[in-house]
Motif scaffolding. Structure first.
Motif, PDB file in Angstrom:
ATOM      1  N   SER A   1       0.835  -1.200   0.000  1.00 43.19           N
ATOM      2  CA  SER A   1       0.000   0.000   0.000  1.00 43.19           C
ATOM      3  C   SER A   1       0.868   1.248   0.000  1.00 43.19           C
ATOM      4  CB  SER A   1      -0.889   0.043   1.246  1.00 43.19           C
ATOM      5  OG  SER A   1      -1.733  -1.066   1.302  1.00 43.19           O
ATOM      6  N   LEU A   2       0.367   2.279  -0.665  1.00 46.21           N
ATOM      7  CA  LEU A   2       0.978   3.601  -0.602  1.00 46.21           C
ATOM      8  C   LEU A   2       0.095   4.446   0.309  1.00 46.21           C
ATOM      9  CD1 LEU A   2       1.733   4.251  -4.381  1.00 46.21           C
ATOM     10  CD2 LEU A   2       3.336   3.500  -2.622  1.00 46.21           C
ATOM     11  N   VAL A   3       0.723   5.225   1.195  1.00 51.29           N
ATOM     12  CA  VAL A   3      -0.016   6.084   2.112  1.00 51.29           C
ATOM     13  C   VAL A   3       0.493   7.506   1.953  1.00 51.29           C
ATOM     14  CG1 VAL A   3      -0.555   6.556   4.531  1.00 51.29           C
ATOM     15  CG2 VAL A   3      -0.331   4.187   3.750  1.00 51.29           C
ATOM     16  N   TRP A   4      -0.423   8.419   1.690  1.00 49.53           N
ATOM     17  CA  TRP A   4      -0.113   9.839   1.593  1.00 49.53           C
ATOM     18  C   TRP A   4      -0.692  10.544   2.806  1.00 49.53           C
ATOM     19  CZ3 TRP A   4      -1.041   7.064  -2.790  1.00 49.53           C
ATOM     20  CH2 TRP A   4      -0.273   7.321  -3.923  1.00 49.53           C
ATOM     21  N   LYS A   5       0.084  11.450   3.407  1.00 51.19           N
ATOM     22  CA  LYS A   5      -0.383  12.329   4.483  1.00 51.19           C
ATOM     23  C   LYS A   5      -0.200  13.753   3.971  1.00 51.19           C
ATOM     24  CE  LYS A   5      -0.419   8.963   7.718  1.00 51.19           C
ATOM     25  NZ  LYS A   5      -1.451   8.562   8.607  1.00 51.19           N
ATOM     26  N   TYR A   6      -1.293  14.503   3.846  1.00 53.22           N
ATOM     27  CA  TYR A   6      -1.234  15.847   3.270  1.00 53.22           C
ATOM     28  C   TYR A   6      -2.464  16.626   3.725  1.00 53.22           C
ATOM     29  CZ  TYR A   6      -4.533  13.684   0.050  1.00 53.22           C
ATOM     30  OH  TYR A   6      -5.613  13.010  -0.469  1.00 53.22           O
ATOM     31  N   ASP A   7      -2.513  17.902   3.409  1.00 53.68           N
ATOM     32  CA  ASP A   7      -3.658  18.744   3.743  1.00 53.68           C
ATOM     33  C   ASP A   7      -4.734  18.556   2.674  1.00 53.68           C
ATOM     34  OD1 ASP A   7      -5.506  20.671   4.399  1.00 53.68           O
ATOM     35  OD2 ASP A   7      -4.078  22.333   4.439  1.00 53.68           O
TER      36      ASP A   7
END
Length: 180
Positions: A64-70
């Motif tokens: 899995s790819l996980v992005w943390k962003y606004d």
């Protein structure tokens, strides 16, 4: 007869340990995009590009790819190769804008992602991830395709995990041969 029983027992223990070790190498992993929170942004330089980050990793089907962003100011768009190259945000395959996006890599091949924020893709906020199937990983130490060049034959560096896995297979073979 006692020596034979001890060898069979030792061999059984080694086989079980070997399979447990191999299982740990094949578990699906979560990859935090860029290696840290808030990596989904316009890169400050070419060397800060997320594609450089991706080149140093191996992605397998099931990872899995996980992005943390606004999520209020940006989004992650999964797009076609053509839309990746042209930074076209009008016809994405999928749109994610929750700020905590998780995408499971379900097939082998290239995945293309761009920012949905106006002008960000053109400034380098995009990512290519090349996913390998289990079939591709059977050839331990085989290099993964590089996402850095879209059409080029470049290869990513060989993973230390693949080298370790190959070494374990050889060591296991030697142990079995020695015990038999």
């Amino acid at each position: 007869m006692a020596v034979y029983s001890r060898n069979v027992f030792s061999l059984s223990i080694i086989v079980v340990l070997f399979f447990l070790i191999m299982l740990s190498f094949t578990e699906a992993r979560e990859h935090l995009v860029g290696g840290k929170n808030d990596s989904w942004k316009i890169p400050s330089s070419e060397s800060d590009s997320l594609n450089h980050w991706a080149e140093k990793r191996r992605f397998l089907v099931g990872d899995s790819l996980v992005w943390k962003y606004d999520g209020k100011t940006d989004s992650v768009l999964e797009v076609s190769k053509r839309d990746y190259v042209t930074c076209n945000t009008t016809s994405p395959i999928k749109v994610h804008n929750d700020g905590n996006t998780k995408i499971v890599l379900k097939h082998s091949g290239a995945y293309y992602f761009i920012s949905g924020a106006k002008g960000h893709c053109e400034q380098g906020q995009k990512l290519i991830v090349v996913t390998l199937s289990d079939k591709n990983m059977r050839f331990m130490g085989a290099p993964a395709p590089s996402p850095a060049e879209i059409d080029g034959p470049a290869v990513a560096p060989t993973s230390n995990a693949a080298t370790l896995k190959a070494s374990l297979v050889v060591a296991f073979g030697v142990l079995v041969g020695f015990l038999l």
